[in-house]
Each structure stands twice: as C-alpha cells, then as structure tokens.
Design a protein around this motif. Sequence first.
Motif, short mmCIF file in Angstrom:
data_model
loop_
_atom_site.label_atom_id
_atom_site.label_comp_id
_atom_site.label_asym_id
_atom_site.label_seq_id
_atom_site.Cartn_x
_atom_site.Cartn_y
_atom_site.Cartn_z
N GLN A 38 0.85 -1.19 0.00
CA GLN A 38 0.00 0.00 0.00
C GLN A 38 0.90 1.25 0.00
O GLN A 38 0.95 1.98 0.99
CB GLN A 38 -0.90 -0.02 1.24
CG GLN A 38 -1.74 -1.28 1.36
CD GLN A 38 -2.41 -1.38 2.72
OE1 GLN A 38 -3.43 -0.73 2.93
NE2 GLN A 38 -1.84 -2.16 3.62
N PRO A 39 1.60 1.51 -1.10
CA PRO A 39 2.59 2.59 -1.09
C PRO A 39 2.01 3.98 -0.84
O PRO A 39 2.64 4.79 -0.15
CB PRO A 39 3.24 2.50 -2.47
CG PRO A 39 2.28 1.72 -3.32
CD PRO A 39 1.54 0.81 -2.38
N ASP A 40 0.83 4.27 -1.37
CA ASP A 40 0.24 5.59 -1.14
C ASP A 40 -0.11 5.79 0.33
O ASP A 40 0.12 6.85 0.90
CB ASP A 40 -1.00 5.80 -2.02
CG ASP A 40 -0.65 5.85 -3.50
OD1 ASP A 40 0.49 6.23 -3.84
OD2 ASP A 40 -1.51 5.51 -4.33
N LEU A 41 -0.66 4.75 0.93
CA LEU A 41 -1.00 4.81 2.36
C LEU A 41 0.27 4.92 3.19
O LEU A 41 0.33 5.71 4.14
CB LEU A 41 -1.81 3.56 2.75
CG LEU A 41 -2.20 3.44 4.22
CD1 LEU A 41 -3.01 4.64 4.68
CD2 LEU A 41 -2.98 2.13 4.43
N THR A 42 1.29 4.18 2.83
CA THR A 42 2.56 4.24 3.56
C THR A 42 3.14 5.64 3.51
O THR A 42 3.59 6.18 4.52
CB THR A 42 3.57 3.23 2.96
OG1 THR A 42 3.00 1.93 3.07
CG2 THR A 42 4.89 3.27 3.69
N ARG A 43 3.09 6.25 2.33
CA ARG A 43 3.59 7.62 2.17
C ARG A 43 2.82 8.58 3.08
O ARG A 43 3.41 9.44 3.73
CB ARG A 43 3.46 8.02 0.70
CG ARG A 43 4.49 8.99 0.24
CD ARG A 43 4.49 9.26 -1.27
NE ARG A 43 3.55 8.57 -2.13
CZ ARG A 43 3.80 7.44 -2.79
NH1 ARG A 43 4.96 6.86 -2.67
NH2 ARG A 43 2.90 6.90 -3.56
N ARG A 44 1.49 8.42 3.14
CA ARG A 44 0.68 9.30 4.00
C ARG A 44 1.04 9.10 5.47
O ARG A 44 1.10 10.06 6.24
CB ARG A 44 -0.80 9.05 3.77
CG ARG A 44 -1.27 9.59 2.43
CD ARG A 44 -2.77 9.68 2.22
NE ARG A 44 -3.65 8.99 3.11
CZ ARG A 44 -4.40 7.92 2.80
NH1 ARG A 44 -4.35 7.42 1.58
NH2 ARG A 44 -5.21 7.38 3.67
N GLU A 109 -7.86 2.17 7.60
CA GLU A 109 -6.59 2.19 6.87
C GLU A 109 -5.44 1.83 7.80
O GLU A 109 -4.53 1.08 7.43
CB GLU A 109 -6.35 3.57 6.25
CG GLU A 109 -7.24 3.86 5.06
CD GLU A 109 -7.10 5.28 4.58
OE1 GLU A 109 -7.01 5.46 3.35
OE2 GLU A 109 -7.07 6.22 5.41
N TRP A 113 -2.97 -1.39 7.35
CA TRP A 113 -1.53 -1.21 7.18
C TRP A 113 -0.76 -1.92 8.28
O TRP A 113 0.23 -2.61 8.01
CB TRP A 113 -1.21 0.28 7.13
CG TRP A 113 0.20 0.57 6.71
CD1 TRP A 113 0.69 0.59 5.45
CD2 TRP A 113 1.29 0.87 7.57
NE1 TRP A 113 2.03 0.90 5.47
CE2 TRP A 113 2.42 1.08 6.76
CE3 TRP A 113 1.43 1.02 8.95
CZ2 TRP A 113 3.66 1.41 7.27
CZ3 TRP A 113 2.68 1.34 9.46
CH2 TRP A 113 3.78 1.54 8.62
#
Length: 139
Positions: A38-44, A109, A113
């Motif tokens: 989940q790269p977008d979630l990780t970035r957030r 989320e 994660w």
Amino acid sequence: MLPEPSVALAEARRVLAPGGRIVLVGQDWDTLVIDSDQPDLTRRIVHARADTLPHPCVARAYRNLLLDSGFHDVEVEVHTAIFTNATMQPLLTGHAAAARRTGAISVEEGESWVGEQTRRAAAGRLMFAVPMFLAAATR
C-alpha cells in the motif's frame, strides 16, 4: 529534537574551542523507507508522523545550518539502518497511530496497514530503512 537548531548551533560554536569539531547525527523523518503493498497509504503515514515532530527534516539541513553558524570543513555522510525483523513493529504501529490522530488516515486504513506490516514481520518479510545523516564540521 531542538526547538531552534540554529540557536543550539550558535551556542555550540561559542563554547567549542577554535579548531574543535562538532558532530551532528539524526534522521530525516520524511525519508523513512517501508516496504508495503500500500505505497500511497505508507507515504501518508510517514509524512503524517513526520509532521507531528518539530523540524522533522532538519537532518537534511545539517550542512547549511553548520555553514550558516560559521563552521567550516563541513562533511556530511548518510548511513542507512535496515531492519527486517519484528523488533521495529512497535515503531511502525506508533507511526500508524500518529497518522490516525492527525486525521491523515482512517482507523480502517491504519488497521489494514498495521496488519500488513505484522504479517510481513511474522513471515520475515519486513523491510524498514532509516537513513541516518552524520555531519561534522570545524570551528
């Protein structure tokens, strides 16, 4: 974390003997590297956690802070610590909790994660890298 890094460096320069060396070590909280599906979630999550700290990116500014404070012969290195076992799981869980508190991610989320990172840790598939900046300079 220092509230005013430039003030601290001015004081360090004042008390350091001429020719003396100063060394700064720290991480840039925006550049944590966490493998995830989940790269977008990780970035957030990474950025939301960084935003809860005073000067989360100060390590990338060490060189200029030292130069601005009158130090010379400034050298900067980056050493990356890589963690692949479950010992970092509490830190990752804390990052998700901080992101939830800021409203950057939802409870669902965060649970998704943290669940993924827990599964990765249990399977020996966790990958968490922390670039550490080391800067040295002379008065």
